[in-house]
Design a protein around this motif. Structure first.
Motif, PDB file in Angstrom:
ATOM      1  N   HIS A  26       6.869  -7.069   2.248  1.00  0.00           N
ATOM      2  CA  HIS A  26       6.040  -5.888   2.019  1.00  0.00           C
ATOM      3  C   HIS A  26       5.342  -6.037   0.666  1.00  0.00           C
ATOM      4  CE1 HIS A  26       9.709  -4.652  -0.142  1.00  0.00           C
ATOM      5  NE2 HIS A  26       8.881  -4.008  -0.926  1.00  0.00           N
ATOM      6  N   ALA A  27       4.237  -5.322   0.534  1.00  0.00           N
ATOM      7  CA  ALA A  27       3.476  -5.401  -0.720  1.00  0.00           C
ATOM      8  C   ALA A  27       2.773  -4.077  -0.965  1.00  0.00           C
ATOM      9  CB  ALA A  27       2.447  -6.532  -0.647  1.00  0.00           C
ATOM     10  N   GLN A  28       2.496  -3.819  -2.227  1.00  0.00           N
ATOM     11  CA  GLN A  28       1.727  -2.640  -2.591  1.00  0.00           C
ATOM     12  C   GLN A  28       0.241  -2.947  -2.430  1.00  0.00           C
ATOM     13  OE1 GLN A  28       2.796  -1.093  -6.441  1.00  0.00           O
ATOM     14  NE2 GLN A  28       4.981  -1.298  -6.023  1.00  0.00           N
ATOM     15  N   PHE A  29      -0.527  -1.916  -2.154  1.00  0.00           N
ATOM     16  CA  PHE A  29      -1.965  -2.050  -1.962  1.00  0.00           C
ATOM     17  C   PHE A  29      -2.605  -2.779  -3.137  1.00  0.00           C
ATOM     18  CE2 PHE A  29      -6.344  -0.655  -2.389  1.00  0.00           C
ATOM     19  CZ  PHE A  29      -6.824  -0.785  -1.098  1.00  0.00           C
ATOM     20  N   ASN A  30      -2.263  -2.374  -4.362  1.00  0.00           N
ATOM     21  CA  ASN A  30      -2.898  -2.982  -5.536  1.00  0.00           C
ATOM     22  C   ASN A  30      -2.554  -4.467  -5.673  1.00  0.00           C
ATOM     23  OD1 ASN A  30      -4.269  -0.673  -6.299  1.00  0.00           O
ATOM     24  ND2 ASN A  30      -2.641   0.020  -7.655  1.00  0.00           N
ATOM     25  N   ASP A  31      -1.367  -4.860  -5.257  1.00  0.00           N
ATOM     26  CA  ASP A  31      -1.009  -6.280  -5.289  1.00  0.00           C
ATOM     27  C   ASP A  31      -1.852  -7.069  -4.288  1.00  0.00           C
ATOM     28  OD1 ASP A  31       0.917  -5.800  -7.245  1.00  0.00           O
ATOM     29  OD2 ASP A  31       2.503  -5.486  -5.761  1.00  0.00           O
ATOM     30  N   LEU A  32      -2.033  -6.516  -3.095  1.00  0.00           N
ATOM     31  CA  LEU A  32      -2.877  -7.176  -2.100  1.00  0.00           C
ATOM     32  C   LEU A  32      -4.325  -7.232  -2.567  1.00  0.00           C
ATOM     33  CD1 LEU A  32      -1.481  -5.752   1.258  1.00  0.00           C
ATOM     34  CD2 LEU A  32      -1.119  -8.028   0.273  1.00  0.00           C
ATOM     35  N   LEU A  33      -4.756  -6.174  -3.229  1.00  0.00           N
ATOM     36  CA  LEU A  33      -6.117  -6.127  -3.757  1.00  0.00           C
ATOM     37  C   LEU A  33      -6.342  -7.264  -4.750  1.00  0.00           C
ATOM     38  CD1 LEU A  33      -8.736  -4.418  -3.671  1.00  0.00           C
ATOM     39  CD2 LEU A  33      -7.803  -3.110  -5.581  1.00  0.00           C
ATOM     40  N   LYS A  34      -5.382  -7.456  -5.626  1.00  0.00           N
ATOM     41  CA  LYS A  34      -5.469  -8.518  -6.632  1.00  0.00           C
ATOM     42  C   LYS A  34      -5.444  -9.898  -5.973  1.00  0.00           C
ATOM     43  CE  LYS A  34      -2.962 -10.339 -10.614  1.00  0.00           C
ATOM     44  NZ  LYS A  34      -1.728 -10.233 -11.405  1.00  0.00           N
ATOM     45  N   GLN A  46      -9.782  -3.544   6.320  1.00  0.00           N
ATOM     46  CA  GLN A  46      -9.060  -4.651   6.951  1.00  0.00           C
ATOM     47  C   GLN A  46      -7.614  -4.257   7.278  1.00  0.00           C
ATOM     48  OE1 GLN A  46     -10.969  -6.880   8.000  1.00  0.00           O
ATOM     49  NE2 GLN A  46     -12.697  -6.458   6.663  1.00  0.00           N
ATOM     50  N   LEU A  47      -6.988  -3.486   6.387  1.00  0.00           N
ATOM     51  CA  LEU A  47      -5.627  -3.007   6.656  1.00  0.00           C
ATOM     52  C   LEU A  47      -5.603  -2.071   7.860  1.00  0.00           C
ATOM     53  CD1 LEU A  47      -4.260  -2.397   3.055  1.00  0.00           C
ATOM     54  CD2 LEU A  47      -3.543  -4.179   4.670  1.00  0.00           C
ATOM     55  N   LYS A  48      -6.641  -1.249   7.995  1.00  0.00           N
ATOM     56  CA  LYS A  48      -6.723  -0.343   9.135  1.00  0.00           C
ATOM     57  C   LYS A  48      -6.798  -1.140  10.438  1.00  0.00           C
ATOM     58  CE  LYS A  48      -9.274   3.538  11.034  1.00  0.00           C
ATOM     59  NZ  LYS A  48     -10.453   4.381  10.956  1.00  0.00           N
ATOM     60  N   LYS A  49      -7.572  -2.216  10.436  1.00  0.00           N
ATOM     61  CA  LYS A  49      -7.672  -3.079  11.620  1.00  0.00           C
ATOM     62  C   LYS A  49      -6.315  -3.686  11.962  1.00  0.00           C
ATOM     63  CE  LYS A  49     -12.255  -3.516  12.399  1.00  0.00           C
ATOM     64  NZ  LYS A  49     -12.905  -3.287  13.674  1.00  0.00           N
ATOM     65  N   LEU A  50      -5.612  -4.166  10.933  1.00  0.00           N
ATOM     66  CA  LEU A  50      -4.278  -4.753  11.149  1.00  0.00           C
ATOM     67  C   LEU A  50      -3.297  -3.704  11.660  1.00  0.00           C
ATOM     68  CD1 LEU A  50      -4.031  -7.052   8.007  1.00  0.00           C
ATOM     69  CD2 LEU A  50      -4.179  -7.811  10.394  1.00  0.00           C
ATOM     70  N   GLN A  51      -3.397  -2.495  11.122  1.00  0.00           N
ATOM     71  CA  GLN A  51      -2.511  -1.407  11.555  1.00  0.00           C
ATOM     72  C   GLN A  51      -2.807  -1.028  13.009  1.00  0.00           C
ATOM     73  OE1 GLN A  51      -3.044   2.429   9.620  1.00  0.00           O
ATOM     74  NE2 GLN A  51      -0.842   2.808   9.728  1.00  0.00           N
ATOM     75  N   ILE A  58       1.861   0.890   7.460  1.00  0.00           N
ATOM     76  CA  ILE A  58       1.413   1.359   6.149  1.00  0.00           C
ATOM     77  C   ILE A  58       2.157   2.639   5.804  1.00  0.00           C
ATOM     78  CG2 ILE A  58      -0.564   2.167   4.807  1.00  0.00           C
ATOM     79  CD1 ILE A  58      -2.311   0.377   6.614  1.00  0.00           C
ATOM     80  N   GLN A  59       2.775   2.614   4.638  1.00  0.00           N
ATOM     81  CA  GLN A  59       3.545   3.765   4.154  1.00  0.00           C
ATOM     82  C   GLN A  59       2.840   4.304   2.908  1.00  0.00           C
ATOM     83  OE1 GLN A  59       7.401   2.616   2.775  1.00  0.00           O
ATOM     84  NE2 GLN A  59       8.038   4.709   2.333  1.00  0.00           N
ATOM     85  N   LYS A  60       2.452   5.562   2.974  1.00  0.00           N
ATOM     86  CA  LYS A  60       1.799   6.203   1.833  1.00  0.00           C
ATOM     87  C   LYS A  60       2.781   7.172   1.194  1.00  0.00           C
ATOM     88  CE  LYS A  60      -2.859   5.687   3.548  1.00  0.00           C
ATOM     89  NZ  LYS A  60      -3.762   5.277   2.517  1.00  0.00           N
ATOM     90  N   THR A  61       2.963   7.022  -0.110  1.00  0.00           N
ATOM     91  CA  THR A  61       3.903   7.845  -0.846  1.00  0.00           C
ATOM     92  C   THR A  61       3.355   8.057  -2.256  1.00  0.00           C
ATOM     93  OG1 THR A  61       6.224   8.045  -1.476  1.00  0.00           O
ATOM     94  CG2 THR A  61       5.291   5.837  -1.544  1.00  0.00           C
ATOM     95  N   PHE A  62       4.196   8.555  -3.139  1.00  0.00           N
ATOM     96  CA  PHE A  62       3.799   8.771  -4.532  1.00  0.00           C
ATOM     97  C   PHE A  62       4.836   8.169  -5.459  1.00  0.00           C
ATOM     98  CE2 PHE A  62       1.381  12.005  -2.381  1.00  0.00           C
ATOM     99  CZ  PHE A  62       0.186  12.021  -3.077  1.00  0.00           C
ATOM    100  N   LYS A  63       4.371   7.670  -6.594  1.00  0.00           N
ATOM    101  CA  LYS A  63       5.253   7.165  -7.640  1.00  0.00           C
ATOM    102  C   LYS A  63       4.698   7.695  -8.957  1.00  0.00           C
ATOM    103  CE  LYS A  63       7.130   2.939  -9.627  1.00  0.00           C
ATOM    104  NZ  LYS A  63       7.117   1.459  -9.575  1.00  0.00           N
ATOM    105  N   ASN A  64       5.500   8.490  -9.668  1.00  0.00           N
ATOM    106  CA  ASN A  64       5.061   9.127 -10.922  1.00  0.00           C
ATOM    107  C   ASN A  64       3.762   9.896 -10.737  1.00  0.00           C
ATOM    108  OD1 ASN A  64       7.286   8.000 -12.262  1.00  0.00           O
ATOM    109  ND2 ASN A  64       6.146   6.135 -12.711  1.00  0.00           N
ATOM    110  N   THR A  69       0.688   2.997  -1.917  1.00  0.00           N
ATOM    111  CA  THR A  69       0.590   2.532  -0.540  1.00  0.00           C
ATOM    112  C   THR A  69       1.342   1.214  -0.421  1.00  0.00           C
ATOM    113  OG1 THR A  69      -1.564   3.592  -0.292  1.00  0.00           O
ATOM    114  CG2 THR A  69      -1.000   1.887   1.313  1.00  0.00           C
ATOM    115  N   ILE A  70       2.300   1.186   0.495  1.00  0.00           N
ATOM    116  CA  ILE A  70       3.108  -0.008   0.716  1.00  0.00           C
ATOM    117  C   ILE A  70       2.853  -0.500   2.138  1.00  0.00           C
ATOM    118  CG2 ILE A  70       5.445  -0.961   0.804  1.00  0.00           C
ATOM    119  CD1 ILE A  70       6.231   1.251  -1.213  1.00  0.00           C
ATOM    120  N   ILE A  71       2.600  -1.793   2.254  1.00  0.00           N
ATOM    121  CA  ILE A  71       2.283  -2.382   3.545  1.00  0.00           C
ATOM    122  C   ILE A  71       3.411  -3.330   3.951  1.00  0.00           C
ATOM    123  CG2 ILE A  71       0.620  -3.773   4.846  1.00  0.00           C
ATOM    124  CD1 ILE A  71      -0.472  -2.105   1.658  1.00  0.00           C
TER     125      ILE A  71
END
Length: 99
Positions: A26-34, A46-51, A58-64, A69-71
């Motif tokens: 699994h990876a965070q959205f920002n890590d995949l972006l990088k 592209q993530l929507k197509k894969l989903q 895709i798991q959407k949550t909050f941190k601080n 977004t975790i994929i």
């Protein structure tokens, strides 16, 4: 005989995402972006197509108080990736039976 390549995985960004997720589970959205060096909008698309294909979850949550977004790669996605790689090997004559 050549098998048709999966059109979902036959995209550089989607293929990169799947390659990354296969190694990290699994990876965070920002890590995949990088890692993919694409834009936020393109990665989201592209993530929507894969989903939609059932290849990722895709798991959407909050941190601080910030969106997170975790994929995750799915079993369907793992299998599709394996088949895609085997088909590419056939095209490149890398399968043991073809050498």
């Amino acid at each position: 005989m050549f098998n048709e390549l999966d059109p979902i995985l036959n995209s550089p960004v989607r293929l990169a995402v799947m390659s990354i997720l296969l190694t990290v589970k699994h990876a965070q959205f920002n890590d995949l972006l990088k890692e993919t060096q694409t834009t936020q909008g393109n990665l989201s698309h592209q993530l929507k197509k894969l989903q939609e294909a059932g290849y990722v979850q895709i798991q959407k949550t909050f941190k601080n108080n910030y969106p997170l977004t975790i994929i995750h790669i799915s079993e369907t996605g793992k299998k599709a990736f394996e088949v895609y790689v085997e088909n590419i090997k056939t095209y490149l004559h890398l399968n043991e039976n073809n050498t």
